[in-house]
Design a protein around this motif. Structure first.
Motif, PDB file in Angstrom:
ATOM      1  N   MET A   1      81.179 113.316  -6.030  1.00 35.54           N
ATOM      2  CA  MET A   1      81.325 111.876  -6.283  1.00 35.54           C
ATOM      3  C   MET A   1      81.824 111.161  -5.025  1.00 35.54           C
ATOM      4  O   MET A   1      82.589 111.727  -4.265  1.00 35.54           O
ATOM      5  CB  MET A   1      82.330 111.642  -7.423  1.00 35.54           C
ATOM      6  N   PRO A   2      81.410 109.912  -4.807  1.00 37.05           N
ATOM      7  CA  PRO A   2      81.877 109.186  -3.622  1.00 37.05           C
ATOM      8  C   PRO A   2      83.394 109.120  -3.558  1.00 37.05           C
ATOM      9  O   PRO A   2      84.046 108.985  -4.591  1.00 37.05           O
ATOM     10  CB  PRO A   2      81.296 107.778  -3.826  1.00 37.05           C
ATOM     11  N   SER A   3      83.956 109.258  -2.358  1.00 35.79           N
ATOM     12  CA  SER A   3      85.401 109.064  -2.217  1.00 35.79           C
ATOM     13  C   SER A   3      85.613 107.837  -1.342  1.00 35.79           C
ATOM     14  O   SER A   3      85.033 107.734  -0.268  1.00 35.79           O
ATOM     15  CB  SER A   3      86.050 110.290  -1.607  1.00 35.79           C
ATOM     16  N   ARG A   4      86.403 106.907  -1.800  1.00 37.97           N
ATOM     17  CA  ARG A   4      86.615 105.654  -1.096  1.00 37.97           C
ATOM     18  C   ARG A   4      87.850 105.759  -0.211  1.00 37.97           C
ATOM     19  O   ARG A   4      88.766 106.525  -0.474  1.00 37.97           O
ATOM     20  CB  ARG A   4      86.801 104.498  -2.088  1.00 37.97           C
ATOM     21  N   SER A   5      87.864 104.961   0.832  1.00 31.13           N
ATOM     22  CA  SER A   5      89.025 104.908   1.715  1.00 31.13           C
ATOM     23  C   SER A   5      89.608 103.508   1.647  1.00 31.13           C
ATOM     24  O   SER A   5      88.874 102.532   1.438  1.00 31.13           O
ATOM     25  CB  SER A   5      88.567 105.211   3.145  1.00 31.13           C
ATOM     26  N   SER A   6      90.928 103.422   1.832  1.00 32.69           N
ATOM     27  CA  SER A   6      91.543 102.086   1.848  1.00 32.69           C
ATOM     28  C   SER A   6      91.027 101.298   3.055  1.00 32.69           C
ATOM     29  O   SER A   6      91.159 100.086   3.133  1.00 32.69           O
ATOM     30  CB  SER A   6      93.065 102.212   1.915  1.00 32.69           C
ATOM     31  N   LEU A   7      90.432 102.015   4.012  1.00 33.81           N
ATOM     32  CA  LEU A   7      89.900 101.348   5.208  1.00 33.81           C
ATOM     33  C   LEU A   7      88.447 100.913   5.016  1.00 33.81           C
ATOM     34  O   LEU A   7      87.842 100.372   5.929  1.00 33.81           O
ATOM     35  CB  LEU A   7      89.994 102.295   6.407  1.00 33.81           C
ATOM     36  N   ASP A   8      87.883 101.170   3.827  1.00 39.59           N
ATOM     37  CA  ASP A   8      86.492 100.778   3.590  1.00 39.59           C
ATOM     38  C   ASP A   8      86.341  99.266   3.602  1.00 39.59           C
ATOM     39  O   ASP A   8      87.252  98.537   3.204  1.00 39.59           O
ATOM     40  CB  ASP A   8      86.006 101.309   2.234  1.00 39.59           C
ATOM     41  N   ASN A   9      85.168  98.836   4.033  1.00 37.42           N
ATOM     42  CA  ASN A   9      84.877  97.412   4.030  1.00 37.42           C
ATOM     43  C   ASN A   9      84.759  96.919   2.585  1.00 37.42           C
ATOM     44  O   ASN A   9      83.998  97.496   1.803  1.00 37.42           O
ATOM     45  CB  ASN A   9      83.556  97.178   4.770  1.00 37.42           C
ATOM     46  N   PRO A  10      85.496  95.867   2.208  1.00 35.85           N
ATOM     47  CA  PRO A  10      85.504  95.448   0.798  1.00 35.85           C
ATOM     48  C   PRO A  10      84.272  94.640   0.391  1.00 35.85           C
ATOM     49  O   PRO A  10      84.042  94.432  -0.800  1.00 35.85           O
ATOM     50  CB  PRO A  10      86.763  94.566   0.719  1.00 35.85           C
ATOM     51  N   HIS A  11      83.467  94.183   1.361  1.00 38.57           N
ATOM     52  CA  HIS A  11      82.381  93.275   1.005  1.00 38.57           C
ATOM     53  C   HIS A  11      81.165  94.039   0.475  1.00 38.57           C
ATOM     54  O   HIS A  11      80.882  95.144   0.931  1.00 38.57           O
ATOM     55  CB  HIS A  11      81.962  92.442   2.228  1.00 38.57           C
ATOM     56  N   PRO A  12      80.410  93.421  -0.457  1.00 41.13           N
ATOM     57  CA  PRO A  12      79.203  94.081  -0.953  1.00 41.13           C
ATOM     58  C   PRO A  12      78.257  94.375   0.214  1.00 41.13           C
ATOM     59  O   PRO A  12      78.107  93.551   1.110  1.00 41.13           O
ATOM     60  CB  PRO A  12      78.605  93.052  -1.921  1.00 41.13           C
ATOM     61  N   PHE A  13      77.667  95.535   0.214  1.00 41.26           N
ATOM     62  CA  PHE A  13      76.760  96.021   1.276  1.00 41.26           C
ATOM     63  C   PHE A  13      77.494  96.252   2.608  1.00 41.26           C
ATOM     64  O   PHE A  13      76.865  96.489   3.626  1.00 41.26           O
ATOM     65  CB  PHE A  13      75.567  95.070   1.505  1.00 41.26           C
ATOM     66  N   GLY A  14      78.825  96.215   2.576  1.00 37.87           N
ATOM     67  CA  GLY A  14      79.600  96.471   3.796  1.00 37.87           C
ATOM     68  C   GLY A  14      79.603  97.950   4.170  1.00 37.87           C
ATOM     69  O   GLY A  14      79.888  98.306   5.310  1.00 37.87           O
ATOM     70  N   GLU A  15      79.320  98.833   3.203  1.00 43.50           N
ATOM     71  CA  GLU A  15      79.265 100.280   3.455  1.00 43.50           C
ATOM     72  C   GLU A  15      77.944 100.815   2.907  1.00 43.50           C
ATOM     73  O   GLU A  15      77.356 100.214   1.995  1.00 43.50           O
ATOM     74  CB  GLU A  15      80.427 101.002   2.751  1.00 43.50           C
ATOM     75  N   PRO A  16      77.473 101.982   3.422  1.00 46.46           N
ATOM     76  CA  PRO A  16      76.218 102.550   2.910  1.00 46.46           C
ATOM     77  C   PRO A  16      76.315 102.847   1.408  1.00 46.46           C
ATOM     78  O   PRO A  16      77.391 103.156   0.893  1.00 46.46           O
ATOM     79  CB  PRO A  16      76.075 103.853   3.699  1.00 46.46           C
ATOM     80  N   ALA A  17      75.151 102.802   0.735  1.00 48.05           N
ATOM     81  CA  ALA A  17      75.120 102.953  -0.725  1.00 48.05           C
ATOM     82  C   ALA A  17      75.777 104.253  -1.197  1.00 48.05           C
ATOM     83  O   ALA A  17      76.449 104.275  -2.218  1.00 48.05           O
ATOM     84  CB  ALA A  17      73.668 102.881  -1.198  1.00 48.05           C
ATOM     85  N   TRP A  18      75.598 105.352  -0.433  1.00 43.57           N
ATOM     86  CA  TRP A  18      76.091 106.659  -0.899  1.00 43.57           C
ATOM     87  C   TRP A  18      77.629 106.714  -0.954  1.00 43.57           C
ATOM     88  O   TRP A  18      78.192 107.612  -1.563  1.00 43.57           O
ATOM     89  CB  TRP A  18      75.543 107.804  -0.040  1.00 43.57           C
ATOM     90  N   THR A  19      78.299 105.763  -0.300  1.00 46.82           N
ATOM     91  CA  THR A  19      79.776 105.758  -0.334  1.00 46.82           C
ATOM     92  C   THR A  19      80.284 104.860  -1.467  1.00 46.82           C
ATOM     93  O   THR A  19      81.487 104.734  -1.658  1.00 46.82           O
ATOM     94  CB  THR A  19      80.368 105.255   1.001  1.00 46.82           C
ATOM     95  N   THR A  20      79.378 104.213  -2.186  1.00 45.43           N
ATOM     96  CA  THR A  20      79.782 103.347  -3.304  1.00 45.43           C
ATOM     97  C   THR A  20      79.572 104.111  -4.609  1.00 45.43           C
ATOM     98  O   THR A  20      79.499 105.335  -4.614  1.00 45.43           O
ATOM     99  CB  THR A  20      78.949 102.053  -3.308  1.00 45.43           C
ATOM    100  N   SER A  21      79.405 103.397  -5.707  1.00 44.29           N
ATOM    101  CA  SER A  21      79.223 104.077  -6.999  1.00 44.29           C
ATOM    102  C   SER A  21      77.801 104.642  -7.163  1.00 44.29           C
ATOM    103  O   SER A  21      77.533 105.339  -8.134  1.00 44.29           O
ATOM    104  CB  SER A  21      79.520 103.088  -8.130  1.00 44.29           C
ATOM    105  N   LEU A  22      76.907 104.362  -6.228  1.00 50.77           N
ATOM    106  CA  LEU A  22      75.528 104.835  -6.376  1.00 50.77           C
ATOM    107  C   LEU A  22      75.401 106.313  -6.007  1.00 50.77           C
ATOM    108  O   LEU A  22      75.984 106.760  -5.014  1.00 50.77           O
ATOM    109  CB  LEU A  22      74.583 104.018  -5.486  1.00 50.77           C
ATOM    110  N   LEU A  23      74.626 107.054  -6.774  1.00 52.28           N
ATOM    111  CA  LEU A  23      74.435 108.480  -6.498  1.00 52.28           C
ATOM    112  C   LEU A  23      73.382 108.667  -5.402  1.00 52.28           C
ATOM    113  O   LEU A  23      72.467 107.859  -5.267  1.00 52.28           O
ATOM    114  CB  LEU A  23      73.964 109.202  -7.761  1.00 52.28           C
ATOM    115  N   SER A  24      73.523 109.749  -4.646  1.00 56.59           N
ATOM    116  CA  SER A  24      72.527 110.090  -3.626  1.00 56.59           C
ATOM    117  C   SER A  24      72.344 111.604  -3.631  1.00 56.59           C
ATOM    118  O   SER A  24      73.321 112.349  -3.768  1.00 56.59           O
ATOM    119  CB  SER A  24      73.010 109.642  -2.246  1.00 56.59           C
TER     120      SER A  24
END
Ligand SMILES: Cc1cc2nc3c(=O)[nH]c(=O)nc-3n(C[C@H](O)[C@H](O)[C@H](O)COP(=O)(O)OP(=O)(O)OC[C@H]3O[C@@H](n4cnc5c(N)ncnc54)[C@H](O)[C@@H]3O)c2cc1C
Length: 421
Positions: A1-24
């Protein structure tokens, strides 16, 4: 499952899809671990200094990626076991490094070794590998890659720097010029394309040329519009004596070695361009929420939201294309020999560059005057606007890549239709 970091960009599409709730299907636990490790490391140790280092044109350390045998016991980033490391890990490294708002700094740290060492790793003999690679790993030696010349850039087969064996047969005597050589200012050695035979691709060899304190070698910094800290260098060789033992592979067999470097470089440039595009998007997104005109935030205007939709579409489609190509390369022996892959890598590099150009342009537009200011809220996008030309020109420029992409697949079609061609 994706693991998020507190340093992740909070904006939609700010990070690649596989790091969000979407499966890859492409990513495992080790990919998530590596991403979080690099994010933490780069955010705390490097990025805080990037602005100052870029302004002053400085570089600090080395982060080479070498086979275990030559790594002097050092582990891979994130302690990922060697047997687990795949091309998606390499893609994550490129993606995370390109989060640096001042790419000249990252190029200053890594670029010379990243493109200068693979010819030795992949084509060097054992003596060359054990002589140079452990020292590169320890940070005692730095390499750069010297191919481009004032009269030959895209047309690599047209290089003019000559290397002629002396009467003893033990030394090459090298004369010529090399231009835009990244890290050349600080490098100890240049992995260099030279002409040892007749004209064209079949007369080219690759030599390891010592730069420091070598009679006949002179280097000077080149001033480009961006990437100040990358150490772009003009090198002149005047009758430089280079031991024959420094020849990589066979004499006049250098063109293949140079071309083998290009596919990984293009993949890395494409991944990097997409991260820079994402940074432009995110910086502008934050600004559009913050900046009020005519009594309301910019983001409340549909025409501004349409710009973000367009940027997100371009970034996400190209990223998915690159993931699919990496998956193929990862799972297909000798994938690089297939023109179907080479063509798509060339076109994907162009597409990533065009995506970067579009996102940088739209982000600068959303920033208004701040988009051309070197300080303040738009400074990151302004910096990217000066750095980005090399993602479109270096490693195979747009026109050459589009042409290669079509030629690689058309040649087979044309031959099938007309065997005499
Ligand atoms: C910041 C930076 C870092 C670099 N680092 C390195 C490095 O470390 N090592 C190294 O060896 N090189 C390096 N380069 C050089 C880079 O690889 C070359 O700039 C690139 O290959 C293009 O060559 P050129 O600039 O001579 O352009 P040219 O080959 O002169 O081309 C000029 C333009 O014409 C187009 N063009 C050329 N031929 C054709 C054709 N037949 N049909 C249609 N269009 C054509 C090209 O696409 C390009 O847009 C670097 C360049 C930059 C800017």
């Amino acid at each position: 499952m994706p693991s998020r970091s507190s340093l992740d960009n909070p904006h939609p599409f700010g990070e690649p899809a596989w790091t969000t709730s979407l499966l890859s299907p492409f990513y495992r636990d080790s990919h998530h671990r590596l991403r979080l490790h690099l994010r933490e490391y780069l955010e705390t140790k490097l990025f805080p200094h990037a602005f100052e280092w870029e302004q002053r044109g400085l570089r600090r350390l080395l982060i080479p990626g070498l086979p275990p045998k030559y790594r002097c016991g050092k582990s891979l980033p994130g302690d990922i076991p060697d047997e687990e490391w795949d091309l998606f890990h390499s893609m994550i490294v490129s993606d995370e490094f390109h989060r640096c708002p001042h790419m000249g700094v990252m190029w200053g740290l890594t670029s010379g070794n990243t493109i200068g060492c693979p010819p030795i790793i992949n084509f060097g003999n054992e003596e060359q590998k054990s002589k140079y690679l452990p020292q590169v790993c320890n940070g005692e030696l730095r390499f750069c890659l010297a191919i481009t010349e004032p009269e030959a850039g895209s047309d690599v087969a047209g290089i003019r720097t000559t290397a002629t064996l002396d009467s003893s047969g033990q030394f090459y005597v090298v004369s010529g010029q090399k231009k835009w050589i990244t890290n050349g200012l600080w490098a100890d050695y240049a992995t260099t394309a030279v002409r040892t035979g007749g004209s064209g691709a079949s007369g080219i060899s690759v030599l390891i040329i010592p730069l420091k304190d070598t009679p006949g070698v002179s280097v000077r910094r080149m001033m480009n519009s961006g990437l100040h800290a990358s150490g772009s260098t003009f090198i002149v060789f005047s009758d430089v004596r280079v031991p024959r033992a420094n020849l990589i592979g066979r004499e006049n067999g250098g063109f293949k070695i140079i071309m083998a470097n290009f596919n990984p470089e293009r993949l890395s440039l494409a991944t990097g361009a997409l991260r820079l595009a994402r940074t432009c998007y995110s910086e502008a997104y934050a600004h559009a929420l913050r900046r009020k005109t005519f009594g309301k935030p910019l983001m409340e205007n549909q025409i501004i939201r349409a710009k973000f939709a367009s940027m997100a579409r371009h970034i996400e489609t190209c990223y998915s294309w690159i993931e699919q190509l990496i998956f193929h390369m990862q799972n297909t022996p000798r994938a690089e020999e297939d023109p179907q892959l080479g063509a798509r890598l060339a076109l994907a590099k162009v597409q990533a560059g065009k995506t970067l150009e579009l996102c940088c342009r739209e982000a600068q537009q959303i920033f208004g005057g701040l988009g051309v200011n070197k300080e303040g809220l738009g400074a990151v996008v302004e910096q990217i606007s000066r750095d980005m030309r090399v993602w479109v020109v270096g490693g195979g420029s747009e026109e050459i890549m589009d042409e290669q992409g079509m030629r690689l697949v058309m040649e087979k079609t044309l031959r099938t239709q007309n065997p005499r061609l």
